[in-house]
Structure formats: C-alpha cells, structure tokens
Design a protein around this motif. Structure first.
Motif, PDB file in Angstrom:
ATOM      1  N   MET A 152       1.012  26.515  -7.192  1.00 44.38           N
ATOM      2  CA  MET A 152       1.118  27.690  -8.043  1.00 44.38           C
ATOM      3  C   MET A 152       0.152  27.721  -9.236  1.00 44.38           C
ATOM      4  O   MET A 152      -0.274  28.804  -9.635  1.00 44.38           O
ATOM      5  N   PRO A 153      -0.206  26.582  -9.861  1.00 48.23           N
ATOM      6  CA  PRO A 153      -1.135  26.677 -10.994  1.00 48.23           C
ATOM      7  C   PRO A 153      -2.445  27.369 -10.657  1.00 48.23           C
ATOM      8  O   PRO A 153      -2.955  28.168 -11.448  1.00 48.23           O
ATOM      9  N   ARG A 154      -2.989  27.069  -9.487  1.00 50.23           N
ATOM     10  CA  ARG A 154      -4.237  27.739  -9.110  1.00 50.23           C
ATOM     11  C   ARG A 154      -4.005  29.237  -8.934  1.00 50.23           C
ATOM     12  O   ARG A 154      -4.831  30.050  -9.369  1.00 50.23           O
ATOM     13  N   LEU A 155      -2.889  29.606  -8.313  1.00 44.91           N
ATOM     14  CA  LEU A 155      -2.580  31.020  -8.143  1.00 44.91           C
ATOM     15  C   LEU A 155      -2.483  31.709  -9.495  1.00 44.91           C
ATOM     16  O   LEU A 155      -2.997  32.826  -9.680  1.00 44.91           O
ATOM     17  N   VAL A 156      -1.840  31.053 -10.456  1.00 46.19           N
ATOM     18  CA  VAL A 156      -1.702  31.633 -11.792  1.00 46.19           C
ATOM     19  C   VAL A 156      -3.072  31.842 -12.424  1.00 46.19           C
ATOM     20  O   VAL A 156      -3.341  32.901 -13.016  1.00 46.19           O
ATOM     21  N   ARG A 157      -3.948  30.856 -12.311  1.00 40.63           N
ATOM     22  CA  ARG A 157      -5.286  31.000 -12.899  1.00 40.63           C
ATOM     23  C   ARG A 157      -6.048  32.166 -12.274  1.00 40.63           C
ATOM     24  O   ARG A 157      -6.708  32.946 -12.971  1.00 40.63           O
ATOM     25  N   GLU A 158      -5.957  32.283 -10.949  1.00 40.58           N
ATOM     26  CA  GLU A 158      -6.713  33.340 -10.269  1.00 40.58           C
ATOM     27  C   GLU A 158      -6.177  34.728 -10.609  1.00 40.58           C
ATOM     28  O   GLU A 158      -6.952  35.647 -10.895  1.00 40.58           O
TER      29      GLU A 158
ATOM     30  N   GLN B   5      -3.666  36.338 -20.342  1.00 42.59           N
ATOM     31  CA  GLN B   5      -3.583  34.912 -20.649  1.00 42.59           C
ATOM     32  C   GLN B   5      -2.194  34.426 -20.236  1.00 42.59           C
ATOM     33  O   GLN B   5      -1.186  34.919 -20.726  1.00 42.59           O
ATOM     34  N   VAL B   6      -2.166  33.447 -19.332  1.00 44.30           N
ATOM     35  CA  VAL B   6      -0.893  33.027 -18.743  1.00 44.30           C
ATOM     36  C   VAL B   6      -0.795  31.504 -18.759  1.00 44.30           C
ATOM     37  O   VAL B   6      -1.765  30.806 -18.450  1.00 44.30           O
ATOM     38  N   ARG B   7       0.372  31.038 -19.103  1.00 46.03           N
ATOM     39  CA  ARG B   7       0.668  29.596 -19.036  1.00 46.03           C
ATOM     40  C   ARG B   7       1.852  29.406 -18.101  1.00 46.03           C
ATOM     41  O   ARG B   7       2.882  30.055 -18.234  1.00 46.03           O
TER      42      ARG B   7
ATOM     43  N   LEU C  63       7.504  32.507  -3.145  1.00 47.84           N
ATOM     44  CA  LEU C  63       7.122  32.138  -4.508  1.00 47.84           C
ATOM     45  C   LEU C  63       5.772  32.735  -4.883  1.00 47.84           C
ATOM     46  O   LEU C  63       5.557  33.136  -6.031  1.00 47.84           O
ATOM     47  N   THR C  64       4.856  32.799  -3.926  1.00 54.28           N
ATOM     48  CA  THR C  64       3.555  33.402  -4.200  1.00 54.28           C
ATOM     49  C   THR C  64       3.707  34.862  -4.605  1.00 54.28           C
ATOM     50  O   THR C  64       3.118  35.322  -5.597  1.00 54.28           O
ATOM     51  N   HIS C  65       4.509  35.630  -3.845  1.00 49.78           N
ATOM     52  CA  HIS C  65       4.754  37.035  -4.188  1.00 49.78           C
ATOM     53  C   HIS C  65       5.371  37.165  -5.572  1.00 49.78           C
ATOM     54  O   HIS C  65       4.973  38.023  -6.377  1.00 49.78           O
ATOM     55  N   MET C  66       6.345  36.325  -5.877  1.00 45.43           N
ATOM     56  CA  MET C  66       7.072  36.451  -7.138  1.00 45.43           C
ATOM     57  C   MET C  66       6.214  36.071  -8.334  1.00 45.43           C
ATOM     58  O   MET C  66       6.285  36.706  -9.397  1.00 45.43           O
ATOM     59  N   ILE C  67       5.387  35.039  -8.184  1.00 42.09           N
ATOM     60  CA  ILE C  67       4.487  34.650  -9.278  1.00 42.09           C
ATOM     61  C   ILE C  67       3.472  35.756  -9.541  1.00 42.09           C
ATOM     62  O   ILE C  67       3.184  36.114 -10.692  1.00 42.09           O
ATOM     63  N   ARG C  68       2.913  36.318  -8.476  1.00 42.83           N
ATOM     64  CA  ARG C  68       1.934  37.397  -8.640  1.00 42.83           C
ATOM     65  C   ARG C  68       2.572  38.601  -9.327  1.00 42.83           C
ATOM     66  O   ARG C  68       1.975  39.212 -10.223  1.00 42.83           O
ATOM     67  N   ASN C  69       3.783  38.962  -8.912  1.00 45.17           N
ATOM     68  CA  ASN C  69       4.464  40.097  -9.531  1.00 45.17           C
ATOM     69  C   ASN C  69       4.814  39.821 -10.989  1.00 45.17           C
ATOM     70  O   ASN C  69       4.760  40.719 -11.834  1.00 45.17           O
ATOM     71  N   ALA C  70       5.205  38.568 -11.274  1.00 42.37           N
ATOM     72  CA  ALA C  70       5.553  38.232 -12.654  1.00 42.37           C
ATOM     73  C   ALA C  70       4.355  38.409 -13.579  1.00 42.37           C
ATOM     74  O   ALA C  70       4.494  38.872 -14.720  1.00 42.37           O
ATOM     75  N   ILE C  71       3.164  38.044 -13.089  1.00 42.99           N
ATOM     76  CA  ILE C  71       1.965  38.185 -13.917  1.00 42.99           C
ATOM     77  C   ILE C  71       1.497  39.631 -13.960  1.00 42.99           C
ATOM     78  O   ILE C  71       1.181  40.175 -15.027  1.00 42.99           O
ATOM     79  N   ASP C  72       1.456  40.292 -12.798  1.00 43.88           N
ATOM     80  CA  ASP C  72       0.896  41.644 -12.719  1.00 43.88           C
ATOM     81  C   ASP C  72       1.815  42.689 -13.352  1.00 43.88           C
ATOM     82  O   ASP C  72       1.367  43.548 -14.111  1.00 43.88           O
TER      83      ASP C  72
ATOM     84  N   SER D 147       7.122  50.476  -4.846  1.00 42.21           N
ATOM     85  CA  SER D 147       6.094  49.934  -5.735  1.00 42.21           C
ATOM     86  C   SER D 147       5.956  50.859  -6.930  1.00 42.21           C
ATOM     87  O   SER D 147       6.057  52.082  -6.805  1.00 42.21           O
ATOM     88  N   THR D 148       5.722  50.249  -8.107  1.00 48.98           N
ATOM     89  CA  THR D 148       5.485  51.054  -9.309  1.00 48.98           C
ATOM     90  C   THR D 148       4.010  51.043  -9.697  1.00 48.98           C
ATOM     91  O   THR D 148       3.638  51.621 -10.716  1.00 48.98           O
ATOM     92  N   ALA D 149       3.184  50.367  -8.905  1.00 52.13           N
ATOM     93  CA  ALA D 149       1.751  50.304  -9.223  1.00 52.13           C
ATOM     94  C   ALA D 149       1.132  51.685  -9.067  1.00 52.13           C
ATOM     95  O   ALA D 149       1.391  52.401  -8.101  1.00 52.13           O
ATOM     96  N   GLU D 150       0.305  52.050 -10.041  1.00 47.44           N
ATOM     97  CA  GLU D 150      -0.332  53.365 -10.000  1.00 47.44           C
ATOM     98  C   GLU D 150      -1.525  53.392  -9.049  1.00 47.44           C
ATOM     99  O   GLU D 150      -1.923  54.446  -8.581  1.00 47.44           O
ATOM    100  N   ALA D 151      -2.107  52.252  -8.788  1.00 48.31           N
ATOM    101  CA  ALA D 151      -3.257  52.180  -7.875  1.00 48.31           C
ATOM    102  C   ALA D 151      -3.156  50.906  -7.054  1.00 48.31           C
ATOM    103  O   ALA D 151      -2.642  49.889  -7.511  1.00 48.31           O
ATOM    104  N   ILE D 152      -3.638  50.983  -5.820  1.00 46.86           N
ATOM    105  CA  ILE D 152      -3.620  49.820  -4.943  1.00 46.86           C
ATOM    106  C   ILE D 152      -4.733  48.863  -5.363  1.00 46.86           C
ATOM    107  O   ILE D 152      -5.871  49.269  -5.581  1.00 46.86           O
ATOM    108  N   SER D 153      -4.386  47.593  -5.495  1.00 48.49           N
ATOM    109  CA  SER D 153      -5.354  46.568  -5.871  1.00 48.49           C
ATOM    110  C   SER D 153      -5.186  45.365  -4.959  1.00 48.49           C
ATOM    111  O   SER D 153      -4.366  45.366  -4.046  1.00 48.49           O
ATOM    112  N   ASP D 154      -5.970  44.311  -5.255  1.00 49.30           N
ATOM    113  CA  ASP D 154      -5.842  43.079  -4.477  1.00 49.30           C
ATOM    114  C   ASP D 154      -4.526  42.370  -4.758  1.00 49.30           C
ATOM    115  O   ASP D 154      -4.138  41.465  -4.022  1.00 49.30           O
ATOM    116  N   ILE D 155      -3.844  42.761  -5.825  1.00 51.59           N
ATOM    117  CA  ILE D 155      -2.621  42.074  -6.226  1.00 51.59           C
ATOM    118  C   ILE D 155      -1.381  42.840  -5.806  1.00 51.59           C
ATOM    119  O   ILE D 155      -0.414  42.269  -5.309  1.00 51.59           O
TER     120      ILE D 155
END
Length: 719
Positions: free
Chosen positions: A392-398, A406-408, A430-439, A517-525
């Motif tokens: 997960m740390p690498r996923l968070v950085r990316e 800025q995420v820790r 976990l990958t989906h949830m971490i990405r959603n938590a950041i995005d 989805s609540t995203a206004e535009a489709i992205s890579d995330i």
C-alpha cells in the motif's frame, strides 16, 4: 536452473519488502544504523543475485542505488526527507525491474535514467562514471554466465600502479551459499598482476575433514592501478561470509604469510585436479593418497573451527518452501478427518456405548489428536497481513502524486495473522479503498489549510482480531462523506427515488450500489462506478461484511470483518423447527433458559429479554429464516446470547442445543447460491447437511424490518 531462478525471485520479493519497510522507517525519522544497514543489504542482495543470472540492467540500477545507500551508511549523506523520497521512488523502480526480469515486459526507461542521474548526483562526481556494460567471463561456472561490472576511475588520468596485499579466508557460509573462491581469485587477477600463496595450515587429516567446513586461506600480492574500493568490490557479494583484509604492501603491513605444508599442498593439487575436470568421476575412480602425518595440536585446532561453524548456524531458524497445492491438499484431508471423526462419534453414540468404554475413550483421544492436527495445519497457512499492507505505501505515493495531495499512510497490526486464502483476496478491496480514501476522502492541501487541518492528510490502515474474526479498518481524516452529494448522485442515476426517506447510514451505504459514483469526470483513479460495489462483493464472498462510519469534517472509517479461516470452525449445533443449524462459537457469550416474566413484547411481533437489568432484542431464528410463521410462546426454547460487530448484543432463540462440535466449512455460494442469514454449510456425522448461521446478518435483518424468508423464496430443500 529454472528452480534456482524462481528461488532468486522469491527472495527478491522478501528483500524488496524489507527495503520498503526500512525506507518507510527512515521517512519517519528512524536513524538507527541497523535500519540503514538492513536497507543497504536488501539492495545489495538483489544486485548479487541479479549478477549471477546476467541481469545487467537490474545490476546497474542496483549498484547506483546501493552506492547512494552506502554514502548514507558511512555518514557522507544525510537521509533527509528529499533523499528518502528519492530512495522510495528508486525502490519502486527496482521493484518494477525485478518484475520485468521475472515476467518480461517493458519498464519505464526514461524514469529509470532520471532516477540514476538523481542518485548519482547525491554522491557527487565520484559516482558519475559507471560502466554501461560488463566484460564477460571467459568460462562458465556451473552453467551460469557470470558477468561482473567494471568501474572506471573518475579521473581521465591513469593512476600509478601500487602493490596490495589481500588476505582472504572464506567461512563455511560462503560455500553454503554456492559461492566459489576460485571465481573470486580469478576476478581479482583481472585487476592486475597477482602472486597467490595458499595457506592450508588449518587443514586437518582427511579422516577428520568436515565436507562443509572451510580450512583454506589465501594471501594475494596484487599490483594494480585500481583503488582499494575497486579491490573490495570483487568480494562485495561475500563480504559477510569471509575474513578479508586489504593493505598496501609499501605500508609495512605485508608480513610474511604463514608456513605452508608443501607436501600437503601437493596432495591438494592432486585431489583438486580431477575434481575440477569431473567431480563425480574423480570421487568414483581415484582415491587420494594418504595424508602426511600431522602434529596433534593442529588436529585439535581444526576441531574447534568445525565446531564453531556448526554452532554458527545452530541459532538460525530453519524454514522450507512448500508448494501451496500440497498445503491445500493437507487442509482438505484434515477436513475429511474431522468429518470422519464426527461420523465415528455419531456411531458410538447410537450404539449406546458408555463414555467409560474403551472405544469411547479411544474416540475421545482421537478427537483431541484431530483437533491438534487441525490447529497445526491451520497454523501453516496462517500469515501476517503485512504481506498485503506492504503493497500500500507505493499505491499511496502514486495516487497522491496523481491527485496533487500530501498523504501519509499509517499502518497498525501488520503482524495480525489470518488464513492465506483470505489474504490472497484482500489486495484488490484494500487497493480500491485506499484509492477512494485519497481521491474522495482527503481534501486538497489548500482546503485542509482553510479548515484548520495540516496540509498533509493521513490514511490509517489497521488490522486486529475481535470475536474470533479479523477486522481491517481503512480510515482517513478528510472531509467525511458528503451525504447531500451522495443522495443527489444516486437520484440522478436512478438508484433511489427522489422522495425516498433514508437515514444517514442508509445514505452512506449508497456508495456500495453498482454504478454509483460522485466523480464529476472519469479519471485513472475513479469515476466509472465500479469500485466500492466490487469491494463489497469481494468481502461478502469471503464470508465477511463491511460497514461505514463517517463524520462530516472529520473523516470516514471503513470496517471490514472477515473470518480467520475458511476451513473449519468451532460451533454450537442447535435445532430449529426440526432443522439442524450451527452457530459459530466465537459469536456466543452465554446460553440461558428464558423465563416468561423476563420476556417483554414491543408490538409488531418484536420482543426483548431482560438480562441482568439490560434489555436485549430477542430474535426467533425459525421466524427469521422462514422455518415458521410466528414465534413460540414466551420463555420457550433456549436463548443464545451473542455479540456482533461493534459490541451489539442480541439473543437468538432456538428450540434446543445438541452440543458443541468442530465442523468443516463448505461454501454454500459455490455449491448452491448465496442465502441471506447463512454464512456456509457443513456435513454432520450422520451425513446430513447443516447450515452455518451468519449471526450478524440475522441481527441486521431483524433490526431493518419484518422477518425475511429468503430460504423459502430460494427454494432451498431443508431435509
């Protein structure tokens, strides 16, 4: 060779995990020399193995990375935030290079060249000239085309030649790791002119020779224009497994080597000559001549050396690598053993044998032995969730770089163990949830500053055991769920009616609907609506559940509850309306016989029971599962006090208890279909199928409305 290569890449995964762990510790301010050494050793080990397999690209990148780490280790470079961030990105690139070498595929060469330039810049000009290609070795060793790197001096002026004295004494560990002293001496000879003297003074008679020992040393006089650093690089792969000194001959440190037994040296040449040509033929066809007599003190000197070599490895924890299919087969056999033990117990009970009979006593011992075998086998499959958390740390950085945030990442409970089957299915959710938590969860730095929060957001990933299950939490300190926006998006997509009345929890759970989805535009995330519904299905497929807790302005927490194992469990066998069910023992607190005076009606068929001054919901399992239309008389049956997620308690009413039993879990979804309120199935001792209750789902269904009858509507055959 294929098996050795596979082992190398397996060890690479372990080294990369250690590298990531150490760098993250350094990022938090850890300056412990052992942490830095562990990071250095990880990159050094990857480089060493890659060199043996001729993976030049991987070796070159590892060397540049290793050189920068060596500067940190030597105190020449301060590992501040910028340096550690660069090394974390380099670790990601190293991981990609290992994966490309193992599986094939392209790597980002532009990124790698940029990282090499940045790493070289850390060390200054002395690291700027690294050769781009290796000079091949003339002959091969055990089929490996070993291609060491060549390093040119930074200055264009050729330095004057100097004489060096190199003393090299291998330890048994050097040979145990498939290294060969002859290759090292040959590589040293490529640096200049050498004079090699053999020191066999510690060699015992052949009758006392330990085939895994190390008794021979060498003193090499080397004349070369290379530096001491270049000389030591010849031995860098084995530096921890040998005694090595490198001194200038003109510095007065070139003392005469120890005396060599010339007769014994001649004997060694006779023995070694056929071994080099054909190891098997030499042993089979030619016996070495008898050794020259040696004094008793020399023999005694050799024995402590061999003993020390044995003691060195005595404290190491022995491990073996086993094919997972073999372990799975063992798990299946243990499950069948549990079933057969239950069949025997059923037969003994029906035969009317007393508990004191020899057959009953033997069966009791078999039951205890079966349980111990089962516990031991399950322990083999148990693994810490660290293997998933480390990704997960690498996923968070990316994702942080892609979103400009800025995420820790904070992880807790990495040592929490769970069945390997569960771990294998955790990575994607976990990958989906971490990405959603950041995005979606964390705000932009400027928005956080305006809200009085630190610019750096925090995502927390934690694992712990609770009530016989593993609980994994993903939380953030962001803005929380925007319920108005979630509701509006669900209405716009036609997922709910515009006039629907929903509680806050029900609004939060809308994010699990397919297509939401609540995203206004489709992205890579995000933005395609195929995230959280996939997470929920994946968790439910493992017999788990997921819940949300969110507070506006303070963040959200997603809690996943999963079974520790998907193989066996301890359960209470009960009867309900003529059907046999199993209640997981981990959810039970106590059993009690309800009295009519303690049961109170609340209307609409709802009842509560008073237990030590506390009113607890009373749920008739037969009604909840559709076995009967109405609950029995107040106080009838047996109440099972259970504690579910979040500490919520309820009392399940069953007709009677048959007893406690260990049962083998069989997937109901894989063999039939998913049924609400039922977690899985099992086979009883008499061959009948019994359903295993999902107590949390039953409690949740009871709270949400009138009794459900999914078992009836699914057409399940109860007999």
């Amino acid at each position: 060779m294929s098996a050795i290569r596979d082992t190398f890449f397996q060890e690479c995964e372990e080294q990369l995990a250690a590298l990531e762990t150490g760098l993250l510790a350094m990022q938090t301010g850890d300056r412990d020399p052992e942490t830095v050494n562990a990071v250095f050793r990880a990159v050094h080990s990857v480089k060493g193995g890659a060199g043996a397999f001729g993976l030049d690209v991987l070796v070159r990148f590892s060397h540049v990375f290793e050189t920068a780490l060596d500067d940190v280790r030597a105190g020449r470079l301060v590992p501040d935030a910028t340096v550690v961030a660069l090394m974390l990105r380099s670790a990601d690139a190293l991981s990609d290079l290992v994966r490309a070498a193992r599986d094939g595929g392209a790597v980002d060469e532009v990124r790698d060249r940029a990282l090499v330039a940045e790493l070289e810049a850390l060390g200054g000009a002395r690291h700027a000239n690294i050769a781009s290609a290796a000079t091949p070795v003339d002959d091969e060793m055990d089929g490996l085309d070993f291609q060491p790197l060549r390093f040119e001096p930074a200055s264009s002026q050729v330095p004057a030649e100097r004489s060096w004295v190199v003393r090299f004494r291998p330890r048994p560990e050097l040979y145990a790791k498939a290294n060969e002293a002859a290759v090292l001496l040959r590589e040293l000879g490529r640096l200049g002119t050498t004079e090699v003297e053999l020191d066999a003074g510690d060699l015992p008679p052949l009758t006392d020779l330990d085939p895994e020992g190390a008794y021979i040393a060498w003193t090499i006089r080397l004349t070369t224009a290379q530096s001491e650093t270049t000389i030591r690089e010849v031995f860098e792969f084995v530096e921890d497994d040998c005694e090595l000194t490198v001194t200038l001959a003109d510095a007065g440190d070139a003392t005469a080597p120890s005396a060599v037994d010339l007769d014994l040296a001649a004997l060694l040449r006779q023995v070694q000559a056929p071994i080099v040509a054909s190891p098997v033929a030499a042993v089979a066809s030619e016996a070495p001549p008898a050794p020259a007599p040696r004094a008793e003190p020399d023999t005694e000197k050799a024995k402590p050396a061999a003993s020390a070599a044995s003691d060195h490895g005595a404290g190491a924890k022995a491990t073996i690598r086993v094919d997972l299919e073999r372990v799975d087969r063992l798990i299946d056999l243990v499950g069948e053993l549990v079933i057969n033990q239950a069949v025997l117990a059923q037969s003994v009970g029906e035969a009317g044998m007393t508990r004191s009979s020899s057959v009953a006593l033997g069966l009791s011992e078999l039951e205890q032995l079966t349980r111990e075998i089962q516990d031991s086998v399950m322990a083999i499959r148990a693994q810490p969730v660290k293997s998933v958390f480390q990704r997960m740390p690498r996923l968070v950085r990316e994702v942080a770089a892609m979103t400009g945030k800025q995420v820790r990442l904070v992880t807790e409970g990495e040592a929490t163990e769970v069945d390997k089957t569960v771990i294998e299915h955790l990575a994607d959710p976990l990958t989906h949830m971490i990405r959603n938590a950041i995005d979606h969860g964390l705000e932009k730095p400027e928005a956080r500053a305006a809200a009085g929060k630190p610019a750096e957001g925090t995502v927390r990933l934690a694992a712990f055991h609770r009530s016989g299950r593993i609980v994994i939490e993903v939380s953030d300190d962001g803005a929380g769920i925007n319920r108005a926006r979630v509701r509006a998006s669900a209405v716009a997509k036609g997922l709910i009616a515009a006039d629907a009345t929903l509680t806050d929890d029900e609004v939060d759970n809308l994010i699990f609907l397919p297509g939401f989805s609540t995203a206004e535009a489709i992205s890579d995330i995000s933005g395609r609506g195929v995230g959280m519904d996939v997470v929920k299905r994946s968790i439910q497929a493992l017999g788990g559940r997921i819940a949300i807790a969110s507070r506006p302005g303070q963040g959200s927490t997603f809690t996943m509850s999963l079974p520790l194992t998907l193989a066996v469990l301890d359960g209470m066998v009960v009867s309900v309306a003529g059907q046999t069910l199993v209640v997981p023992l981990t959810a039970m607190v106590e059993t009690l016989q309800p009295k009519a005076s303690e049961v109170h009606s609340l209307g609409h068929g709802a009842q509560v029971i008073s237990i030590r001054g506390t009113y607890i919901p009373l749920i008739d399992v037969g009604v909840c599962l559709g076995y009967r239309d109405a609950a029995g008389e107040a106080g009838a049956g047996v109440a099972l006090l259970i504690e579910g997620e979040g500490g919520a308690r309820a009392a399940l009413v069953v007709d009677n208890i048959q007893g406690q039993r260990q049962v083998v879990i069989k997937s109901l979804e894989a063999n039939y279909q998913s049924v609400r309120g039922i977690a899985a199935a099992t086979i009883l001792g008499d061959g009948r199928v019994a359903l295993i209750l999902d107590v949390d789902t039953i409690v949740a269904a009871h709270r949400s409305g009138p009794p459900r009858t999914e078992l009836q509507t699914a057409g399940f055959a109860y007999a």
